[in-house]
Design an enzyme around this catalytic site. Structure first.
Site, mmCIF file in Angstrom:
data_model
loop_
_atom_site.group_PDB
_atom_site.id
_atom_site.type_symbol
_atom_site.label_atom_id
_atom_site.label_comp_id
_atom_site.label_asym_id
_atom_site.label_seq_id
_atom_site.Cartn_x
_atom_site.Cartn_y
_atom_site.Cartn_z
ATOM 1 N N ASP A 165 0.832 -1.205 0.000
ATOM 2 C CA ASP A 165 0.000 0.000 0.000
ATOM 3 C C ASP A 165 0.868 1.257 0.000
ATOM 4 O O ASP A 165 2.070 1.199 0.262
ATOM 5 C CB ASP A 165 -0.991 0.017 1.177
ATOM 6 N N ASP A 193 1.221 5.237 1.235
ATOM 7 C CA ASP A 193 0.763 6.308 2.117
ATOM 8 C C ASP A 193 1.369 7.621 1.654
ATOM 9 O O ASP A 193 2.532 7.679 1.239
ATOM 10 C CB ASP A 193 1.193 6.033 3.562
ATOM 11 N N ASP A 227 8.423 5.737 13.827
ATOM 12 C CA ASP A 227 9.157 4.803 14.677
ATOM 13 C C ASP A 227 10.614 4.582 14.248
ATOM 14 O O ASP A 227 11.538 4.912 14.970
ATOM 15 C CB ASP A 227 8.396 3.473 14.836
HETATM 16 P P1 ATP Z 1 4.006 -2.568 6.499
HETATM 17 O O1 ATP Z 1 2.875 -1.842 5.849
HETATM 18 O O2 ATP Z 1 4.954 -3.231 5.589
HETATM 19 O O3 ATP Z 1 3.551 -3.456 7.580
HETATM 20 P P2 ATP Z 1 4.678 0.057 7.402
HETATM 21 O O4 ATP Z 1 5.967 0.645 7.861
HETATM 22 O O5 ATP Z 1 4.053 0.650 6.191
HETATM 23 O O6 ATP Z 1 4.916 -1.493 7.233
HETATM 24 P P3 ATP Z 1 2.280 0.787 8.764
HETATM 25 O O7 ATP Z 1 1.683 0.174 9.966
HETATM 26 O O8 ATP Z 1 1.556 0.735 7.466
HETATM 27 O O9 ATP Z 1 3.702 0.106 8.612
HETATM 28 O O10 ATP Z 1 2.626 2.291 9.145
HETATM 29 C C1 ATP Z 1 2.913 3.301 8.197
HETATM 30 C C2 ATP Z 1 3.949 4.264 8.763
HETATM 31 O O11 ATP Z 1 3.469 4.888 9.956
HETATM 32 C C3 ATP Z 1 5.253 3.590 9.177
HETATM 33 O O12 ATP Z 1 6.136 3.431 8.108
HETATM 34 C C4 ATP Z 1 5.774 4.548 10.217
HETATM 35 O O13 ATP Z 1 6.407 5.643 9.613
HETATM 36 C C5 ATP Z 1 4.519 5.043 10.911
HETATM 37 N N1 ATP Z 1 4.197 4.230 12.094
HETATM 38 C C6 ATP Z 1 3.475 3.088 12.122
HETATM 39 N N2 ATP Z 1 3.363 2.605 13.366
HETATM 40 C C7 ATP Z 1 4.034 3.440 14.161
HETATM 41 C C8 ATP Z 1 4.283 3.483 15.560
HETATM 42 N N3 ATP Z 1 3.833 2.546 16.368
HETATM 43 N N4 ATP Z 1 4.999 4.532 16.027
HETATM 44 C C9 ATP Z 1 5.450 5.491 15.200
HETATM 45 N N5 ATP Z 1 5.268 5.497 13.905
HETATM 46 C C10 ATP Z 1 4.565 4.495 13.356
HETATM 47 MG MG MG Z 2 2.055 0.222 5.377
#
Ligand code: ATP
Ligand code: MG
Length: 443
Positions: A63, A65, A142
């Site tokens: 996805d 963002d 994070d």
């Molecule tokens: P994936 O989608 O592959 O699981 P992702 O990094 O995209 O990994 P998401 O949960 O979609 O994870 O979160 C999108 C973004 O939001 C992350 O890349 C990060 O920058 C931020 N983020 C997500 N969770 C947290 C958290 N617990 N604390 C701080 N920032 C976060």
């Molecule tokens: Mg994601």
């Protein structure tokens, strides 16, 4: 002196288009449309988070963002297909058929005394809902690898935390002080492990160091969120790596306490072998686009706990059937304290366990009833998996593998013939036994 990873003074490192491999070809057309429309509206528009990270390591993001300085209301005015979600912190979802592009306004996490940011006594973050600058948005994320911004205006990557270099070095590094960041949100410990497993990264030393000690904080996280994290850990194609890393960083005891204890007390290592084998199978299915089920996954993850509970109840003299039912209920109930496994998965999970003892029964009626059971296939696959722990059930696996392929009447005939044989050979040993005893008596 400000450094790349100093939350108080983030410095921009701008990597121009010819210095990185993020190409518009890797970005979905919907995400590109959102980025261009925002830019044409006079706003800053960036692809951010997991998508940039994944493209940088040659992966394909699932996805996309987007981050922007436009407020959610301004975003809504630009797109007809847009809805705003969230109450305290509003996000815009721009909908293109089945694809949703999440557009978030830059967010700050600074404690400005406005009361908009609340901390739990333990340092856990309860709310964050202040709009901010791109720098503030970067440092509240994070991991450094998750805080990279791909700017549509000049196709550069903007790095405020040293993430670009960390991605090149395949390192997951928390932004800011690791212990503080884990206390704010303990789920970040699981995210470190999960993302390292998925991307084949290492967790940077200072980021990894506090995890074993802080692991118990995970039990304070919302059980529903931990369930979602478990699905991502184990049903995304990197289950074996996730498991090994959870073990290595001391997180398994908190996430799956009873299974972790059972694995530890299983000296032969048979249960662990079976678990790893099952996770390997899960990864294989994901890689081949075959369906995977949370019920089967949790049957696997909690099987060590179930076996241990069952043994304890039987040792107390409880009848097997009753002990099986109780062990299944007890393990499920205890696990629900940490991970909210919904009933639509926990019930079939228990069925998979309880059906295991029925595979040794070969009476015609029972065989057909089991074959017709809606959970037969999952339970059989589970039985086959148990072969990696012990070959005790090899005969059963062979029998049921055959039974599934045979036409009903052939199977019925075979079972009847077998039953007849059994009656005869059952009688024979009894006679032999009597004979064996009798000579002694006669002497
Ligand atoms: P994936 O989608 O592959 O699981 P992702 O990094 O995209 O990994 P998401 O949960 O979609 O994870 O979160 C999108 C973004 O939001 C992350 O890349 C990060 O920058 C931020 N983020 C997500 N969770 C947290 C958290 N617990 N604390 C701080 N920032 C976060
Ligand atoms: Mg994601």
């Amino acid at each position: 002196m400000p450094t790349d990873n100093d939350p108080a003074h983030p410095m921009l490192r701008l990597i121009p288009r010819d210095g990185h491999n993020v190409s518009r070809k890797d970005i979905s057309s919907s995400a590109l449309r959102v980025l261009y429309r925002l830019r044409d509206g006079g706003f800053g528009a960036y692809l951010v988070g997991g998508a940039v990270r994944d493209i940088l390591v040659g992966g394909h993001p699932k996805d996309f963002d987007v981050a922007t300085d436009a407020t959610p209301e301004q975003v809504k005015q630009l797109f007809r297909n847009c809805r705003l979600i969230g109450r305290r912190f509003r996000l815009a979802h721009v909908v293109f058929g089945r694809e949703i592009i999440e557009v978030a306004t830059f967010r700050a996490n600074v404690d400005d005394g406005s009361g908009d940011r609340e901390l739990h006594e333990g340092g856990r973050l309860l709310r964050d809902n202040v709009y901010g600058t791109i720098e503030e948005d970067a440092i509240r994320r994070d991991f450094t690898a998750n805080a990279l911004y791909y700017a549509i205006e000049d196709f550069s990557v903007r790095d405020y935390t040293g993430g670009f270099e960390d991605v090149q070095n395949r390192l997951m590094r928390l932004i800011g002080d690791p212990e503080t960041r884990y206390r704010e949100d303990p789920v970040r410990m699981l995210r470190a492990v999960r993302l390292a497993a998925k991307l084949d990264f290492e967790i940077e030393a200072a980021t990894a160091a506090p995890i074993p000690q802080l692991a118990p904080l995970l039990s304070e996280a919302a059980p529903a969120r931990l369930f979602e994290e478990c699905l991502k850990l184990f049903l995304s194609g990197h289950a074996v790596e996730s498991f090994l890393r959870l073990e290595r960083h001391g997180l398994l005891q908190t996430l799956l306490p009873e299974s972790a204890a059972a694995l530890k007390s299983n000296r032969s290592g048979a249960l662990r072998r079976m678990l790893i084998e099952g996770l390997r199978g899960t990864d294989h299915r994901v890689a081949n686009d075959e369906p995977v089920s949370p019920a089967f996954l949790f049957a696997l993850l909690l099987w060590p706990a179930y076996c241990r509970a069952l043994m304890a109840l039987q040792a107390q003299g409880m009848h097997t059937v009753e002990a099986q039912r109780r062990a299944a209920d007890r393990v499920t109930l205890h696990q629900l304290g940490t991970v909210a496994l919904p009933r639509r998965f926990s019930l079939p999970m228990q069925e998979i366990w309880l059906l295991q003892s029925r595979f040794s029964q070969r009476q015609r009626k029972r065989v057909f009833r089991l074959l017709a059971h809606p959970r037969f296939r999952a339970a059989f696959d589970f039985l086959a998996l148990r072969l990696s722990a012990s070959d005790e059930h090899a005969d059963d696996v062979e029998f049921w593998r055959e039974a599934q392929t045979q036409p009903g009447d052939a199977l019925a005939a075979q079972l009847d013939a077998q039953a007849q044989d059994d009656v005869e050979s059952d009688a024979a040993p009894r006679k032999r036994r009597r004979r064996r005893r009798n000579p002694a008596a006669a002497e």
